[in-house]
Design a protein around this motif. Structure first.
Motif, PDB file in Angstrom:
ATOM      1  N   GLU A 135       0.821  -1.206   0.000  1.00 13.29           N
ATOM      2  CA  GLU A 135       0.000   0.000   0.000  1.00 13.29           C
ATOM      3  C   GLU A 135       0.859   1.263   0.000  1.00 13.29           C
ATOM      4  O   GLU A 135       1.817   1.390   0.771  1.00 13.29           O
ATOM      5  CB  GLU A 135      -0.932   0.005   1.214  1.00 13.29           C
ATOM      6  N   THR A 163      -0.749   4.628   0.019  1.00 11.50           N
ATOM      7  CA  THR A 163      -1.762   5.679   0.114  1.00 11.50           C
ATOM      8  C   THR A 163      -1.361   6.807   1.052  1.00 11.50           C
ATOM      9  O   THR A 163      -1.885   7.912   0.942  1.00 11.50           O
ATOM     10  CB  THR A 163      -3.086   5.089   0.624  1.00 11.50           C
ATOM     11  N   ALA A 177      -6.414  -3.391  -1.767  1.00  7.90           N
ATOM     12  CA  ALA A 177      -6.345  -2.491  -2.910  1.00  7.90           C
ATOM     13  C   ALA A 177      -7.484  -2.691  -3.892  1.00  7.90           C
ATOM     14  O   ALA A 177      -7.473  -2.104  -4.971  1.00  7.90           O
ATOM     15  CB  ALA A 177      -5.009  -2.680  -3.629  1.00  7.90           C
ATOM     16  N   CYS A 178      -8.454  -3.526  -3.530  1.00  6.13           N
ATOM     17  CA  CYS A 178      -9.614  -3.727  -4.412  1.00  6.13           C
ATOM     18  C   CYS A 178     -10.926  -3.386  -3.714  1.00  6.13           C
ATOM     19  O   CYS A 178     -11.989  -3.540  -4.282  1.00  6.13           O
ATOM     20  CB  CYS A 178      -9.649  -5.170  -4.913  1.00  6.13           C
ATOM     21  N   ASN A 235      -8.831   0.299  -8.863  1.00  2.45           N
ATOM     22  CA  ASN A 235      -8.689  -0.964  -8.152  1.00  2.45           C
ATOM     23  C   ASN A 235      -7.373  -1.638  -8.521  1.00  2.45           C
ATOM     24  O   ASN A 235      -6.942  -1.591  -9.668  1.00  2.45           O
ATOM     25  CB  ASN A 235      -9.857  -1.890  -8.492  1.00  2.45           C
ATOM     26  N   HIS A 236      -6.753  -2.257  -7.543  1.00  2.00           N
ATOM     27  CA  HIS A 236      -5.476  -2.970  -7.636  1.00  2.00           C
ATOM     28  C   HIS A 236      -4.274  -2.029  -7.669  1.00  2.00           C
ATOM     29  O   HIS A 236      -3.144  -2.503  -7.741  1.00  2.00           O
ATOM     30  CB  HIS A 236      -5.438  -3.926  -8.836  1.00  2.00           C
ATOM     31  N   SER A 237      -4.504  -0.728  -7.617  1.00  2.00           N
ATOM     32  CA  SER A 237      -3.386   0.216  -7.537  1.00  2.00           C
ATOM     33  C   SER A 237      -2.881   0.296  -6.096  1.00  2.00           C
ATOM     34  O   SER A 237      -3.675   0.270  -5.149  1.00  2.00           O
ATOM     35  CB  SER A 237      -3.845   1.612  -7.977  1.00  2.00           C
ATOM     36  N   PRO A 238      -1.565   0.434  -5.887  1.00  2.00           N
ATOM     37  CA  PRO A 238      -1.054   0.640  -4.527  1.00  2.00           C
ATOM     38  C   PRO A 238      -1.609   1.900  -3.879  1.00  2.00           C
ATOM     39  O   PRO A 238      -1.593   2.026  -2.657  1.00  2.00           O
ATOM     40  CB  PRO A 238       0.458   0.746  -4.735  1.00  2.00           C
ATOM     41  N   PHE A 292      -4.809   2.953  -4.257  1.00  2.00           N
ATOM     42  CA  PHE A 292      -6.271   2.878  -4.174  1.00  2.00           C
ATOM     43  C   PHE A 292      -6.726   3.223  -2.759  1.00  2.00           C
ATOM     44  O   PHE A 292      -6.313   2.603  -1.787  1.00  2.00           O
ATOM     45  CB  PHE A 292      -6.741   1.472  -4.552  1.00  2.00           C
TER      46      PHE A 292
END
Length: 422
Positions: free
Chosen positions: A84, A86, A100-101, A383-386, A388
């Motif tokens: 992650e 964020t 991440a989803c 979605n699936h991005s670090p 997200f």
């Protein structure tokens, strides 16, 4: 808390606390024991008859409210092998694993809706009859959890539903939902492929058969399966998401591994993509004089997610009445995939029941100032991005309301449909 909801503030506060706990303690597919326990305890507290350990760490809670149809509502428990990024104060505390989803948001919204429905706290039919099955599913990210729960007797042990509902987070404005017509998500297949070589010294390549070269050629040639073998009018995706070979620069390895993802909106198209993948990889293996044919293993599959038109329309109309037409959008078919479809007609061989209706919609997660957390050039991390990061203060209450309304409308829709059949 922002968002659209009629929920008691105490329910929202508890659901938010659950979300934060799940987000900070993500568990990868197959290891969802802690999160499953939190959901199971929550449901038991609200009077659901809880079954644990279904198909791994799956959880199901049953609430019988009187005569009427049975509606199953499901959320996913697992997180992704993603680090992650964020910058949130409540970011994942588990290295290399993150929600991440949005599955933590799904579970928290499911728990909140289950509590509202159990307490009869909603108006407009919230205290009606029927049976509610609340499911926390493991291993969605590996596309194996739904089948595992069904194979473990989910319906036999908890009841066979007339309708199955779910929602999924999407990079749409928080406070909104979106509905699709026809296929909502693509079907998928994942293949593990191994090309075999003859290893040796990097300084004497003539004495080896290099599987890395064969694998690289296959990766390039596979791109033409969609661009040159698939009609431009047909949506299809072929992705090589993994290429692994060797350990040292001065050693030619004796094997190379590919992970291939296939996505399309019909089983016939998926069959064509899989056949082409096998053909291309085998041809490149032969062209490189590999000492043995390549091996192929289908490690997961999911059917195209197709809703029941009548049920989906009933849920959409319920959302429009509750949230307002301006908060209910349209969702075009997307080549993302998940295993929810196995609960419906595609899974008849697994669960043995015909006529199960599905409805599925998207839940907006993007905040009022997109791009402020981890985004590049103002883009909303998907979605699936670090990076997200759902705008939980708006998305969570909307998700709770959307699920509760959907359950009520599904019960009414299935009851009226059954009455017409009688």
């Amino acid at each position: 808390m922002d968002g659209v909801t009629r929920a008691d503030p105490g329910v929202l506060k508890a659901a938010l606390e659950l979300y934060l706990d799940l987000h900070m303690h993500p568990e990868p597919s197959g290891d969802e024991e802690r999160g499953a326990g939190l959901l199971a305890d929550w449901l038991a507290e609200d009077g659901y008859a809880v079954t644990r350990g279904l198909g791994g760490h799956g959880v199901a809670g049953v609430l019988r409210r009187g005569p009427g149809p049975t509606v199953l509502v499901r959320a996913e428990l697992d997180a992704l092998p993603v680090h992650e990024e964020t910058g949130l104060r409540y970011a994942s505390r588990v290295p290399g694993v993150a929600h991440a989803c949005g599955h933590d948001l799904h579970v928290a919204a499911l728990a909140g809706a289950a509590r509202l429905l159990a307490r009869g706290a909603r108006t407009g039919g919230g205290e009606g009859g029927g049976t509610l099955i609340v499911v926390g599913q493991p291993a969605e990210e590996t596309l194996t959890g739904a089948r595992a729960m069904l194979a473990d007797g989910l319906f036999a042990r908890c009841g066979t539903p007339d309708a199955v509902l779910a929602q999924h987070s999407a990079p749409l404005p928080a406070g909104t939902v979106a509905h699709g017509a026809g296929p909502v998500l693509a079907g998928s297949r994942a293949l593990d492929v191994v090309l075999h070589g003859t290893g040796g010294h990097a300084g004497a390549p003539q004495l080896t058969v290099d599987p890395v070269v064969a694998a690289a050629a296959a990766v390039l040639r596979l791109q033409a399966v969609v661009s040159r073998e698939t009609s431009p009018a047909e949506q299809a995706v072929l992705t090589v998401g993994r290429l692994r070979a060797g350990e040292a620069a001065n050693v030619v390895p004796d094997r190379a591994e590919l992970g291939v993802s296939l996505r399309a909106f019909s089983e016939a198209a998926l069959d064509r993509l899989e056949e082409a993948t096998r053909r291309v990889v085998t041809a490149e293996s032969d062209a490189s004089r590999c000492p043995a044919p390549p091996s192929f293993q289908r490690v997961s599959s999911s059917p195209p997610l197709v809703q029941d038109a009548g049920l989906a329309d009933a849920v959409r109309r319920g959302h429009a009445e509750e949230l307002g037409e301006g908060r209910v959008g349209r969702w075009p078919p997307a080549t993302a995939a998940e295993d929810f479809g196995w609960f419906g007609p595609a899974g008849e061989e697994l669960h043995g029941r015909r006529g199960i209706r599905l409805a599925y919609w998207m839940l907006g997660t993007a905040g009022p100032a997109p791009g402020t957390v981890g985004a590049a050039r103002g883009a909303v991390p998907g979605n699936h991005s670090p990076a997200f990061a759902p705008h939980v203060r708006t998305a969570l209450p909307t998700g709770i309301t959307a699920l509760a309304v959907a359950v009520e409308r599904a019960l009414l829709h299935c009851a009226s449909g059954d009455a017409l059949l009688r």
